[in-house]
Motif scaffolding. Structure first.
Motif, PDB file in Angstrom:
ATOM      1  N   SER A 126      56.033 -23.001 -15.563  1.00 38.95           N
ATOM      2  CA  SER A 126      56.344 -21.709 -15.175  1.00 38.95           C
ATOM      3  C   SER A 126      57.142 -21.837 -13.567  1.00 38.95           C
ATOM      4  CB  SER A 126      55.488 -20.542 -15.202  1.00 38.95           C
ATOM      5  OG  SER A 126      56.117 -19.474 -14.735  1.00 38.95           O
ATOM      6  N   GLY A 127      58.323 -21.930 -13.516  1.00 39.53           N
ATOM      7  CA  GLY A 127      58.971 -22.203 -12.071  1.00 39.53           C
ATOM      8  C   GLY A 127      58.695 -23.752 -11.751  1.00 39.53           C
ATOM      9  N   ASN A 128      57.869 -23.765 -10.471  1.00 37.86           N
ATOM     10  CA  ASN A 128      57.705 -24.929 -10.114  1.00 37.86           C
ATOM     11  C   ASN A 128      56.309 -25.439 -10.454  1.00 37.86           C
ATOM     12  OD1 ASN A 128      56.226 -23.694  -8.072  1.00 37.86           O
ATOM     13  ND2 ASN A 128      57.302 -24.523  -6.510  1.00 37.86           N
ATOM     14  N   ILE A 129      55.461 -24.639 -11.160  1.00 42.75           N
ATOM     15  CA  ILE A 129      54.033 -24.887 -11.635  1.00 42.75           C
ATOM     16  C   ILE A 129      54.098 -25.661 -13.042  1.00 42.75           C
ATOM     17  CG2 ILE A 129      51.798 -23.798 -12.017  1.00 42.75           C
ATOM     18  CD1 ILE A 129      52.738 -21.769 -10.363  1.00 42.75           C
ATOM     19  N   GLY A 130      53.516 -26.872 -13.006  1.00 43.22           N
ATOM     20  CA  GLY A 130      52.997 -27.460 -14.342  1.00 43.22           C
ATOM     21  C   GLY A 130      51.775 -27.816 -14.345  1.00 43.22           C
ATOM     22  N   ILE A 131      50.944 -27.284 -15.453  1.00 40.44           N
ATOM     23  CA  ILE A 131      49.495 -27.660 -15.513  1.00 40.44           C
ATOM     24  C   ILE A 131      49.313 -28.205 -16.865  1.00 40.44           C
ATOM     25  CG2 ILE A 131      47.157 -26.808 -15.565  1.00 40.44           C
ATOM     26  CD1 ILE A 131      48.398 -26.479 -12.860  1.00 40.44           C
ATOM     27  N   THR A 132      48.753 -29.167 -17.073  1.00 40.32           N
ATOM     28  CA  THR A 132      48.473 -30.064 -18.342  1.00 40.32           C
ATOM     29  C   THR A 132      46.892 -30.150 -18.737  1.00 40.32           C
ATOM     30  OG1 THR A 132      50.336 -31.322 -18.052  1.00 40.32           O
ATOM     31  CG2 THR A 132      48.965 -32.020 -19.805  1.00 40.32           C
TER      32      THR A 132
ATOM     33  N   THR B 249      43.966 -24.136 -34.905  1.00 42.78           N
ATOM     34  CA  THR B 249      43.681 -24.429 -36.423  1.00 42.78           C
ATOM     35  C   THR B 249      44.800 -25.424 -36.546  1.00 42.78           C
ATOM     36  OG1 THR B 249      45.512 -22.879 -37.199  1.00 42.78           O
ATOM     37  CG2 THR B 249      43.296 -21.916 -37.170  1.00 42.78           C
ATOM     38  N   HIS B 250      44.760 -26.048 -37.761  1.00 42.68           N
ATOM     39  CA  HIS B 250      45.786 -27.225 -37.968  1.00 42.68           C
ATOM     40  C   HIS B 250      47.171 -26.824 -37.808  1.00 42.68           C
ATOM     41  CE1 HIS B 250      47.761 -30.919 -39.165  1.00 42.68           C
ATOM     42  NE2 HIS B 250      48.366 -30.370 -40.367  1.00 42.68           N
ATOM     43  N   ASP B 251      47.454 -25.400 -37.823  1.00 43.55           N
ATOM     44  CA  ASP B 251      48.914 -24.895 -37.907  1.00 43.55           C
ATOM     45  C   ASP B 251      49.262 -24.292 -36.559  1.00 43.55           C
ATOM     46  OD1 ASP B 251      48.464 -23.825 -41.462  1.00 43.55           O
ATOM     47  OD2 ASP B 251      49.378 -26.013 -40.586  1.00 43.55           O
ATOM     48  N   TYR B 252      48.210 -23.553 -35.905  1.00 37.76           N
ATOM     49  CA  TYR B 252      48.489 -22.621 -34.606  1.00 37.76           C
ATOM     50  C   TYR B 252      47.679 -22.966 -33.661  1.00 37.76           C
ATOM     51  CZ  TYR B 252      51.254 -20.309 -38.344  1.00 37.76           C
ATOM     52  OH  TYR B 252      52.189 -19.988 -39.431  1.00 37.76           O
ATOM     53  N   LEU B 253      48.199 -22.752 -32.342  1.00 35.10           N
ATOM     54  CA  LEU B 253      47.425 -22.567 -31.254  1.00 35.10           C
ATOM     55  C   LEU B 253      47.598 -21.068 -30.901  1.00 35.10           C
ATOM     56  CD1 LEU B 253      48.612 -25.894 -29.118  1.00 35.10           C
ATOM     57  CD2 LEU B 253      46.614 -25.579 -31.018  1.00 35.10           C
ATOM     58  N   ASN B 254      46.307 -20.548 -30.301  1.00 33.32           N
ATOM     59  CA  ASN B 254      46.509 -19.403 -29.700  1.00 33.32           C
ATOM     60  C   ASN B 254      46.079 -19.539 -28.277  1.00 33.32           C
ATOM     61  OD1 ASN B 254      46.877 -17.862 -32.253  1.00 33.32           O
ATOM     62  ND2 ASN B 254      44.715 -18.118 -32.909  1.00 33.32           N
ATOM     63  N   VAL B 255      47.059 -19.276 -27.435  1.00 29.10           N
ATOM     64  CA  VAL B 255      47.146 -19.700 -25.974  1.00 29.10           C
ATOM     65  C   VAL B 255      46.936 -18.291 -25.217  1.00 29.10           C
ATOM     66  CG1 VAL B 255      48.034 -20.746 -24.206  1.00 29.10           C
ATOM     67  CG2 VAL B 255      48.310 -21.686 -26.471  1.00 29.10           C
ATOM     68  N   GLN B 256      46.104 -18.126 -24.180  1.00 30.82           N
ATOM     69  CA  GLN B 256      46.061 -17.147 -23.409  1.00 30.82           C
ATOM     70  C   GLN B 256      46.544 -17.728 -21.947  1.00 30.82           C
ATOM     71  OE1 GLN B 256      42.111 -15.680 -22.401  1.00 30.82           O
ATOM     72  NE2 GLN B 256      43.108 -13.576 -21.629  1.00 30.82           N
ATOM     73  N   TYR B 257      47.429 -17.057 -21.363  1.00 26.27           N
ATOM     74  CA  TYR B 257      48.105 -17.703 -20.135  1.00 26.27           C
ATOM     75  C   TYR B 257      48.384 -16.630 -18.748  1.00 26.27           C
ATOM     76  CZ  TYR B 257      52.603 -15.820 -21.865  1.00 26.27           C
ATOM     77  OH  TYR B 257      53.483 -15.100 -22.501  1.00 26.27           O
ATOM     78  N   TYR B 258      48.552 -16.924 -17.704  1.00 26.05           N
ATOM     79  CA  TYR B 258      48.915 -16.046 -16.618  1.00 26.05           C
ATOM     80  C   TYR B 258      50.304 -16.209 -16.442  1.00 26.05           C
ATOM     81  CZ  TYR B 258      48.605 -14.097 -11.935  1.00 26.05           C
ATOM     82  OH  TYR B 258      48.927 -13.381 -10.792  1.00 26.05           O
ATOM     83  N   SER B 259      50.876 -14.947 -15.987  1.00 29.69           N
ATOM     84  CA  SER B 259      52.139 -14.797 -15.657  1.00 29.69           C
ATOM     85  C   SER B 259      52.310 -14.159 -14.319  1.00 29.69           C
ATOM     86  CB  SER B 259      53.195 -14.390 -16.501  1.00 29.69           C
ATOM     87  OG  SER B 259      54.582 -14.083 -16.007  1.00 29.69           O
ATOM     88  N   ALA B 260      52.901 -14.654 -13.226  1.00 33.12           N
ATOM     89  CA  ALA B 260      53.196 -14.025 -11.808  1.00 33.12           C
ATOM     90  C   ALA B 260      54.213 -13.041 -11.900  1.00 33.12           C
ATOM     91  CB  ALA B 260      53.375 -14.819 -10.796  1.00 33.12           C
ATOM     92  N   GLY B 261      55.238 -13.001 -13.224  1.00 35.83           N
ATOM     93  CA  GLY B 261      56.307 -12.115 -13.358  1.00 35.83           C
ATOM     94  C   GLY B 261      57.541 -12.702 -12.632  1.00 35.83           C
ATOM     95  N   LEU B 262      57.553 -13.828 -12.154  1.00 35.00           N
ATOM     96  CA  LEU B 262      58.748 -14.329 -11.286  1.00 35.00           C
ATOM     97  C   LEU B 262      59.564 -15.096 -12.102  1.00 35.00           C
ATOM     98  CD1 LEU B 262      57.043 -15.033  -7.931  1.00 35.00           C
ATOM     99  CD2 LEU B 262      58.386 -12.850  -8.656  1.00 35.00           C
TER     100      LEU B 262
END
Length: 278
Positions: A266-272, A205-218
């Motif tokens: 996250s760590g050395n990972i950067g995805i755009t 929406t104009h005010d919020y982004l709802n983001v789903q993401y993966y974490s390796a836990g590290l």
């Protein structure tokens, strides 16, 4: 008294004729919004008083094409939509087009012309839909327009277009109106949330982004927002998460409408990925 009455009638008649001529000329510059024949809309031929005709009764047609593979879109990518009006008896042509989702809401962003002069009508818009149209109708009958797909998977998107094939007599008679539609879907097999493709934007929406993401836990997870020139606008810092898929809401209420880059770090990972805030 009779002399003044004659003058008054003459003046009033001239004003009415001038208004009618002005209205026809104005719509040849660009049409009012909400005239594509999409659900809940008229066209410039049925009840809109622009052209005295019944749509789709002439000898011509209007055609829509989309340059995405298999008529599919990838969220945030830019495509070309082509509108062509055909009628052997016409000398001037115009069009209007909108793109909506299954709920009838505006979908995607019209961003500029590739071929043909265009405008973005707003007066008369239905349900805040966005429109693109001709600007200064003439003998050109084909327009190619850049369209930015929605930033997330919203399902099917349908383009509705109306085309005007006019005889150029500066009146509401002798013209033809045609309508058509084209439905596209999100490309299959993309946006799988996993270590190699760690995040997707679920909704905006104009005010919020709802983001789903993966974490390796590290490592902790953060998001960075940039404009198209690479200027950093905002950071969204996160904490370390357990391994797996998570969701979060990012506050973008201070960010103007437009196209941006959202980076997952996250760590050395950067995805755009590209996103649209509208």
């Amino acid at each position: 008294m009779r002399k003044y009455t004659i003058y008054l009638v003459t003046i009033c008649t001239a004003v009415v004729l001038l208004f009618q001529f002005s209205e026809v000329r104005t719509n040849s510059i660009q049409p009012p919004a909400g005239r594509t024949g999409a659900p809940g809309e008229l066209t410039c031929g049925d009840g809109a008083a622009c052209h005295n005709t019944t749509p789709n009764t002439g000898s011509g047609s209007v055609m829509l094409s989309f340059n995405g593979d298999n008529n599919e879109y990838v969220p945030g990518d830019t495509y070309q939509v082509t509108v062509t009006v055909l009628d052997p008896d016409a000398s001037k042509f115009g069009f209007e087009c909108t793109s909506i989702d299954n709920n009838g809401d505006s979908a995607g962003i019209w961003s500029g012309e590739v071929q043909g002069n265009i405008a973005f009508p707003t007066a008369g818009a239905v349900d805040d839909r966005k429109y693109v149209s001709h600007f200064m109708a003439d003998a050109n009958n084909t327009w190619i327009v850049n369209w930015i797909a929605p930033a997330t998977d919203i399902g099917a998107v349908t383009f509705y277009a109306s085309g005007n094939a006019a005889n150029g007599n500066s009146s509401a008679t002798g013209d033809e109106i045609y309508t058509t539609s084209l439905t596209i879907n999100m490309a299959t097999g993309i946006e799988i949330i996993e270590s190699g493709n760690p995040f997707m934007v679920e909704s905006i929406t104009h005010d919020y982004l709802n983001v789903q993401y993966y974490s390796a836990g590290l490592n902790s997870v953060a998001f960075q927002l940039y404009d198209l020139n690479g200027k950093h606008l905002k950071s969204f810092d996160g904490n370390s998460q357990s391994p797996g898929t998570h969701s979060t809401t990012l506050d973008v209420s201070s960010i103007p409408q437009g196209l941006y880059f959202l980076q997952y770090v996250s760590g050395n990972i950067g995805i755009t990925k590209k996103i649209i805030i509208d």
